[in-house]
Design an enzyme around this catalytic site. Structure first.
Site, mmCIF file in Angstrom:
data_model
loop_
_atom_site.group_PDB
_atom_site.id
_atom_site.type_symbol
_atom_site.label_atom_id
_atom_site.label_comp_id
_atom_site.label_asym_id
_atom_site.label_seq_id
_atom_site.Cartn_x
_atom_site.Cartn_y
_atom_site.Cartn_z
ATOM 1 N N ASP A 18 -33.553 35.082 19.309
ATOM 2 C CA ASP A 18 -33.782 36.520 19.457
ATOM 3 C C ASP A 18 -32.825 37.147 20.450
ATOM 4 O O ASP A 18 -32.218 36.455 21.259
ATOM 5 C CB ASP A 18 -35.184 36.757 20.033
ATOM 6 N N TYR A 34 -36.487 23.410 23.256
ATOM 7 C CA TYR A 34 -36.367 24.691 23.960
ATOM 8 C C TYR A 34 -36.903 24.552 25.379
ATOM 9 O O TYR A 34 -37.792 23.728 25.628
ATOM 10 C CB TYR A 34 -37.201 25.767 23.255
#
Lengths: 261, 261
Positions: free
Chosen positions: A62, A120
């Site tokens: 994003d 992540y």
């Protein structure tokens, strides 16, 4: 004469590991009129190779999300030797975008489809004031977090679950079953809290919602034992807030060793 | 009603420790039409206090130079309690500018004139590729540096010297005699090289020229024994290059304990 004309005509597939500071990118995916990672990379690679380069990334990050180990692939007939690519791109790309590794792979390799897992990291700065030089890569959250409590909760997320409650309500994908291999909360220097997750794949906003949900548990708003109920509700509103993008970094993408070369 | 009107009318002197990411500032000193640290601070403090605030900094950092321990002072009648200032300013200042400490001091205190010493750090990243998340605060210099050699040279700089050779030729000041109390080169993680200097005061570009001169010695271009000659030449062209601003951070300003409160 472009590199293409000088090329030997053989198309080959390149795999590249990409790092970026997401602050000034409108995300990974190309969008008209916006500065995106894909857009900048494709423009530079097209100019450099003379091929009309289209890259595929392992995952779409994003707007504002960073990467140290994003992986892309593309096909080119460009004759730049494989051990030169990193240096050539370092001198061509803007300073917030770096290719850290380049490899030639078989045409069976696909950065997204061949990926086995992704790692992540979500980083929180719990100090009263943010660390100025790290502010772009950490979410400032000046509250005491109970990491042991967060780790107890994190264990409920491991394994294969329907992660509907922990993904954006507006996500388009139908199959929301994913496998989480690892989810651990670590504290550093008594002010930095890192949430590290490894999974088969991640839904839209999933890591940022996991961060928000674990933080609720860390401050005592909810209990670790609430997590199974949150998951089984299959309802986004059961979970915590979507935490901001700046704390999130795509660290690594894992492939089976067969695909490399 | 402004804070001034609510104030008790007594002017008091405040000392503040200021940190900033210099990347997007045109230096410390106020300049018309440019975004400077002094300009942003004075505008915010004037708005907040209702006083026409004019601040004085311990030193003027150049465009692009950072600070973790810059010190300013100003006078105000604003009744904000001293223990609230840090939080109030954290919520008012832009994210690349932070006040980390606020103290009330006697009117005899002066951020520049009362300073006994200043500590600066110049940081180099000698990795082949820069560390992406630290790139704004380190100068990328992808060459092997011999730190022992640099430290041998650094010892020649200690003490009181005329630093004309190690300051910008265009510097206006006449008296170029300064005292260096400490100058040390340290290596970290076998790729980060930090040059730490403590001195009575620093001339224009002095730390950045010291960095460039020590790097010449670190790569073997010049020898540690050349330094006394470079100093005695009193000629800017005898020394190394002025290294770029991004590697430089003002770390700390030292005062005698009498001035605090």
């Amino acid at each position: 004469m472009t590199f293409r004309e000088r090329g030997n005509g053989f198309m080959k597939r390149l795999k590249m590991t990409v790092a970026y500071d997401g602050t000034e990118f409108a995300g990974f995916q190309r969008q008209p009129g916006k500065r995106t990672v894909q857009g900048v990379l494709e423009d530079v690679l097209t100019r450099l190779t003379g091929n009309d380069v289209q890259i595929t990334g392992a995952g779409r990050t994003d707007s504002g999300v960073h990467a140290l180990g994003q992986v892309i692939h593309f096909d080119t007939s460009c004759p730049i030797p494989i051990d030169r690519w990193v240096r050539v791109l370092h001198h061509t790309l803007p300073c917030d975008l770096l290719v850290t590794k380049a490899e030639e792979v078989s045409t069976g390799f696909h950065s997204r489809k061949s990926a086995c897992w992704k790692r992540y990291r979500y980083t929180l700065d719990t100090g009263k004031l943010p660390d100025l030089f790290q502010r772009r890569y950490r979410t400032h959250y000046p509250h005491r977090l109970d990491c042991a409590r967060m780790n107890t909760a994190a264990r409920h997320l491991l394994g294969t679950h329907d992660f509907t409650s922990l993904s954006a309500a507006k996500a388009q994908v139908k199959d929301r079953v994913r496998t989480l291999y690892h989810c651990e909360v670590r504290e550093k220097d008594s002010r930095i809290v890192m949430i590290e997750v490894v999974g088969s794949g991640f839904l839209y906003h999933m890591v940022r919602i996991i961060a928000g949900t674990l933080v609720d548990i860390g401050v005592g708003k909810t209990a670790p034992g609430d997590l199974p109920g949150i998951l089984s509700a299959k309802d986004r509103s059961a979970a915590g807030k979507t935490f901001p993008p700046e704390g999130l970094t795509m660290m690594e993408v894992g492939y089976t060793p067969w695909f490399i070369s």
